[in-house]
Motif scaffolding. Structure first.
Motif, PDB file in Angstrom:
ATOM      1  N   MET A   1      43.262  37.105  57.455  1.00  0.00           N
ATOM      2  CA  MET A   1      43.584  38.349  56.824  1.00  0.00           C
ATOM      3  C   MET A   1      45.060  38.697  57.018  1.00  0.00           C
ATOM      4  SD  MET A   1      40.982  41.536  56.448  1.00  0.00           S
ATOM      5  CE  MET A   1      40.952  42.298  57.988  1.00  0.00           C
ATOM      6  N   ALA A   2      45.732  38.023  57.920  1.00  0.00           N
ATOM      7  CA  ALA A   2      47.129  38.339  58.215  1.00  0.00           C
ATOM      8  C   ALA A   2      48.034  38.069  57.023  1.00  0.00           C
ATOM      9  CB  ALA A   2      47.598  37.533  59.417  1.00  0.00           C
ATOM     10  N   ARG A   3      47.645  37.172  56.108  1.00  0.00           N
ATOM     11  CA  ARG A   3      48.499  36.851  54.967  1.00  0.00           C
ATOM     12  C   ARG A   3      48.291  37.784  53.786  1.00  0.00           C
ATOM     13  NH1 ARG A   3      49.041  30.317  54.894  1.00  0.00           N
ATOM     14  NH2 ARG A   3      49.528  30.164  57.089  1.00  0.00           N
ATOM     15  N   LEU A   4      47.263  38.590  53.828  1.00  0.00           N
ATOM     16  CA  LEU A   4      47.033  39.544  52.749  1.00  0.00           C
ATOM     17  C   LEU A   4      48.013  40.698  52.850  1.00  0.00           C
ATOM     18  CD1 LEU A   4      43.132  39.874  52.795  1.00  0.00           C
ATOM     19  CD2 LEU A   4      44.507  38.700  51.095  1.00  0.00           C
ATOM     20  N   PRO A   5      48.467  41.220  51.714  1.00  0.00           N
ATOM     21  CA  PRO A   5      49.320  42.408  51.763  1.00  0.00           C
ATOM     22  C   PRO A   5      48.528  43.594  52.312  1.00  0.00           C
ATOM     23  CG  PRO A   5      49.017  41.628  49.491  1.00  0.00           C
ATOM     24  CD  PRO A   5      48.273  40.722  50.376  1.00  0.00           C
ATOM     25  N   PRO A   6      49.214  44.593  52.867  1.00  0.00           N
ATOM     26  CA  PRO A   6      48.523  45.735  53.483  1.00  0.00           C
ATOM     27  C   PRO A   6      47.504  46.403  52.571  1.00  0.00           C
ATOM     28  CG  PRO A   6      50.867  45.852  53.947  1.00  0.00           C
ATOM     29  CD  PRO A   6      50.668  44.711  52.996  1.00  0.00           C
ATOM     30  N   LEU A   7      47.837  46.528  51.298  1.00  0.00           N
ATOM     31  CA  LEU A   7      46.931  47.168  50.353  1.00  0.00           C
ATOM     32  C   LEU A   7      45.589  46.441  50.320  1.00  0.00           C
ATOM     33  CD1 LEU A   7      46.498  49.218  48.011  1.00  0.00           C
ATOM     34  CD2 LEU A   7      47.374  47.450  46.497  1.00  0.00           C
ATOM     35  N   LEU A   8      45.627  45.126  50.255  1.00  0.00           N
ATOM     36  CA  LEU A   8      44.390  44.346  50.199  1.00  0.00           C
ATOM     37  C   LEU A   8      43.653  44.342  51.532  1.00  0.00           C
ATOM     38  CD1 LEU A   8      45.412  41.325  47.952  1.00  0.00           C
ATOM     39  CD2 LEU A   8      44.065  43.319  47.351  1.00  0.00           C
ATOM     40  N   ARG A   9      44.397  44.319  52.629  1.00  0.00           N
ATOM     41  CA  ARG A   9      43.734  44.357  53.939  1.00  0.00           C
ATOM     42  C   ARG A   9      42.921  45.631  54.091  1.00  0.00           C
ATOM     43  NH1 ARG A   9      48.453  43.345  57.927  1.00  0.00           N
ATOM     44  NH2 ARG A   9      49.729  42.861  56.152  1.00  0.00           N
ATOM     45  N   GLY A  10      43.476  46.742  53.665  1.00  0.00           N
ATOM     46  CA  GLY A  10      42.753  48.008  53.748  1.00  0.00           C
ATOM     47  C   GLY A  10      41.532  48.024  52.854  1.00  0.00           C
ATOM     48  N   SER A  11      41.664  47.463  51.659  1.00  0.00           N
ATOM     49  CA  SER A  11      40.535  47.481  50.725  1.00  0.00           C
ATOM     50  C   SER A  11      39.422  46.538  51.152  1.00  0.00           C
ATOM     51  CB  SER A  11      41.002  47.150  49.304  1.00  0.00           C
ATOM     52  OG  SER A  11      41.530  45.857  49.239  1.00  0.00           O
ATOM     53  N   VAL A  12      39.754  45.489  51.893  1.00  0.00           N
ATOM     54  CA  VAL A  12      38.730  44.575  52.405  1.00  0.00           C
ATOM     55  C   VAL A  12      37.795  45.317  53.361  1.00  0.00           C
ATOM     56  CG1 VAL A  12      38.408  42.586  53.958  1.00  0.00           C
ATOM     57  CG2 VAL A  12      40.039  42.452  52.082  1.00  0.00           C
ATOM     58  N   VAL A  13      38.302  46.305  54.046  1.00  0.00           N
ATOM     59  CA  VAL A  13      37.481  47.122  54.958  1.00  0.00           C
ATOM     60  C   VAL A  13      36.855  48.299  54.202  1.00  0.00           C
ATOM     61  CG1 VAL A  13      37.548  48.595  57.004  1.00  0.00           C
ATOM     62  CG2 VAL A  13      38.865  46.471  56.955  1.00  0.00           C
TER      63      VAL A  13
END
Length: 125
Positions: A1-13
């Motif tokens: 998940m470290a390579r995902l941009p912040p926007l996508l990391r938040g949406s994954v949760v």
């Protein structure tokens, strides 16, 4: 998940959290009223208010607002579900219920944003 941009990391949760919260709330309240959607929308508004207040006060970097505000809250809250759950009873003849749902959702959401911003400003002071 470290390579995902912040926007996508938040949406994954946010997306699974939205689904699980909605199901848990609806299970406890066996009614046609969409309490699960109402809950996630108000909680998302509160989080957005807290984040906005923190960023404006300089207590949080804007990238945190991108991660949690846009990513997490964007996936946690959904206008499309709110719209569908409002139109469904209106189409079934329960127009008063549909209007009450819209008014309650908007008032509670705006109130939650205001409370969040106020809390963030008070904590920063």
């Amino acid at each position: 998940m470290a390579r995902l941009p912040p926007l996508l990391r938040g949406s994954v949760v946010g997306a699974p959290l939205r689904y699980l919260t909605d199901r848990a709330v609806q299970k406890r309240h066996d009614t046609v009223c969409p309490w699960g959607t109402f809950t996630v929308d108000v909680v998302g508004c509160l989080i957005s208010g807290l984040l906005t207040g923190a960023v404006v006060a300089g207590a949080s970097p804007s990238r945190v607002q991108l991660l949690l505000g846009t990513g997490l809250c964007g996936a946690l809250t959904t206008y499309s579900t709110f719209s569908y759950e409002t139109l469904r009873p209106a189409g079934d003849g329960a127009r008063f219920f549909a209007v009450a749902d819209v008014v309650a959702g908007v008032v509670a959401g705006l109130g939650a944003v205001f409370v969040g911003v106020t809390i963030a400003e008070a904590l920063r002071a």
